[in-house]
Design an enzyme around this catalytic site. Structure first.
Site, PDB file in Angstrom:
ATOM      1  N   GLY A   1       0.811  -1.211   0.000  1.00  0.00           N
ATOM      2  CA  GLY A   1       0.000   0.000   0.000  1.00  0.00           C
ATOM      3  C   GLY A   1       0.838   1.253   0.000  1.00  0.00           C
ATOM      4  O   GLY A   1       2.072   1.219   0.071  1.00  0.00           O
ATOM      5  N   ALA A   2       0.156   2.382  -0.061  1.00  0.00           N
ATOM      6  CA  ALA A   2       0.829   3.672  -0.166  1.00  0.00           C
ATOM      7  C   ALA A   2       1.637   4.008   1.077  1.00  0.00           C
ATOM      8  O   ALA A   2       2.677   4.673   0.984  1.00  0.00           O
ATOM      9  CB  ALA A   2      -0.197   4.771  -0.432  1.00  0.00           C
ATOM     10  N   TYR A   3       1.172   3.589   2.248  1.00  0.00           N
ATOM     11  CA  TYR A   3       1.903   3.898   3.470  1.00  0.00           C
ATOM     12  C   TYR A   3       3.306   3.298   3.424  1.00  0.00           C
ATOM     13  O   TYR A   3       4.306   3.994   3.638  1.00  0.00           O
ATOM     14  CB  TYR A   3       1.143   3.398   4.690  1.00  0.00           C
ATOM     15  CG  TYR A   3       1.859   3.642   5.998  1.00  0.00           C
ATOM     16  CD1 TYR A   3       2.121   4.942   6.427  1.00  0.00           C
ATOM     17  CD2 TYR A   3       2.295   2.591   6.794  1.00  0.00           C
ATOM     18  CE1 TYR A   3       2.795   5.184   7.625  1.00  0.00           C
ATOM     19  CE2 TYR A   3       2.959   2.822   7.994  1.00  0.00           C
ATOM     20  CZ  TYR A   3       3.208   4.124   8.404  1.00  0.00           C
ATOM     21  OH  TYR A   3       3.883   4.352   9.574  1.00  0.00           O
ATOM     22  N   SER A   4       3.403   2.005   3.136  1.00  0.00           N
ATOM     23  CA  SER A   4       4.719   1.363   3.063  1.00  0.00           C
ATOM     24  C   SER A   4       5.588   2.001   1.984  1.00  0.00           C
ATOM     25  O   SER A   4       6.776   2.282   2.202  1.00  0.00           O
ATOM     26  CB  SER A   4       4.557  -0.134   2.780  1.00  0.00           C
ATOM     27  OG  SER A   4       4.103  -0.831   3.899  1.00  0.00           O
TER      28      SER A   4
ATOM     29  N   LYS B   1       6.718   5.659   2.945  1.00  0.00           N
ATOM     30  CA  LYS B   1       7.666   5.677   4.061  1.00  0.00           C
ATOM     31  C   LYS B   1       9.028   5.118   3.623  1.00  0.00           C
ATOM     32  O   LYS B   1      10.078   5.561   4.108  1.00  0.00           O
ATOM     33  CB  LYS B   1       7.111   4.892   5.246  1.00  0.00           C
ATOM     34  CG  LYS B   1       5.934   5.566   5.936  1.00  0.00           C
ATOM     35  CD  LYS B   1       6.317   6.885   6.612  1.00  0.00           C
ATOM     36  CE  LYS B   1       7.089   6.655   7.893  1.00  0.00           C
ATOM     37  NZ  LYS B   1       7.351   7.950   8.609  1.00  0.00           N
TER      38      LYS B   1
END
Length: 348
Positions: free
Chosen positions: A154-157, A160
């Protein structure tokens, strides 16, 4: 003037070595706890916040607030005179990608670290996450040598991980940046994981994926703050460090204990991972087609985080930083229960 390279031993709590300290995300869960931690040790803290209401909160905690966006040129001026930086601001949503994922996690990090160098900051810690290593499969007692995956859940991983690359590129030539990766931050004053878990349990929407008996590493917020302080003082520039509570626990038993501190009986419902995975993929597809109007109940980022074993080896932090947890799981749970019994004020 003391030299950071000479820091060690009993000098690790000397405020002069870090003060003033600039903290981003000052009104976030971790940011508030960082302010408490460093102010209690005698450090001067300058905290970046996004609103006047947040400024009032961090002022009460003992920090000097700066109201600005992460990329605002005014931040450079506000940083002048600060010797160190903790970049704790992040867009932590595990949902489908939004502009904020890139705006905060990538471009915000790029701007903050460029301005820190320009302002003369000498040492910095970037608060990252074990999620940069998630690819959808279990991570079993991994250390910091594990490479980031080629594809992210996903975008979070993904954002970051990109932030970590930016931080490493900025480190050098008199500016030393260190990366800290906690996993599943929990404890008093939690406005992130605990409210989500309690709401899901109370609404009957919580179920254990494949029974929830896989292992997980977790990190009490006091241990995160302690690890960040040690990383500022002793961390090697450009290096990443896992910070956890030590021995892992099963996901089900840990979350059950969290719920019980709030007087909530843990659920008994169990669902197979294949079913939840199907729901996640279908939900994300529907969200994309609808331009975000349709909200998915679970995402692949969620599943990569909480549906498989994720355990971390903290040998490197112990060796390089002298890190050991300062709060045990039992102590943290007892505190949460005590605060809940006293009226639920997690901030006291």
């Amino acid at each position: 003037m003391k030299d950071f390279q000479a820091i060690g031993g009993d000098r690790a709590s000397d405020p002069e070595l870090l003060s003033p300290l600039f903290v981003t995300g000052g009104n976030g869960y971790l940011g508030r706890n960082l302010i408490r931690h460093f102010v209690a040790k005698g450090f001067k803290v300058v905290a970046l916040v996004r609103s006047q209401q947040s400024a009032d909160v961090v002022r009460v905690l003992g920090a000097r607030p700066i109201v600005a966006q992460l990329s605002s040129p005014a931040v450079t001026e506000a940083m002048k005179g600060c010797r160190s930086l903790v970049h704790a601001a992040a867009h932590t949503s595990h949902g489908p990608e939004t502009p904020e994922h890139v705006q905060v996690n990538v471009e915000g990090t790029r701007a903050i670290f460029a301005m820190a160098r320009q302002a003369g900051v000498r040492r910095a810690v970037h608060v990252s996450t074990e999620s940069v290593l998630l690819g959808g499969r279990a991570l079993i007692n991994v250390d910091e040598n594990l490479a980031v995956p080629s594809r992210f859940p996903g975008a979070y991983s993904r954002t970051k991980a990109e932030a970590e690359r930016i931080v490493r590129a900025q480190s050098g030539n008199g500016f030393e940046a260190v990366i800290v990766r906690p996993r599943f931050v929990w404890g008093r004053d939690d406005t992130t994981a605990l409210p989500i878990l309690t709401q899901a349990a109370r609404s009957g929407q919580m179920a254990w994926i494949n029974g929830g008996e896989y292992l997980t590493s977790v990190t009490h917020v006091a241990n995160v703050c302690h690890g960040i302080e040690l990383a500022l003082l002793k961390g090697r520039a450009g290096e990443a460090y896992f910070i956890t509570d030590g021995e892992p626990t099963t996901f089900r038993s840990f979350v059950s204990r969290l719920l019980e501190t709030q007087g909530i009986d843990p659920p008994e419902k169990v669902v197979p991972s294949w079913l939840v995975g199907t729901v996640a993929r279908a939900g994300e597809f529907a969200a994309r087609l609808s331009g975000g109007r349709i909200k998915t109940p679970v995402t692949r980022q969620d599943l990569a985080t909480m549906a498989v074993e994720v355990t971390l080896d903290i040998t490197k932090a112990k060796r390089d930083l002298g890190y050991t947890p300062v709060v045990s799981v039992d102590e943290g749970m007892a505190e949460l229960k005590r605060l809940a019994s006293a009226g639920g004020d997690q901030q006291r």
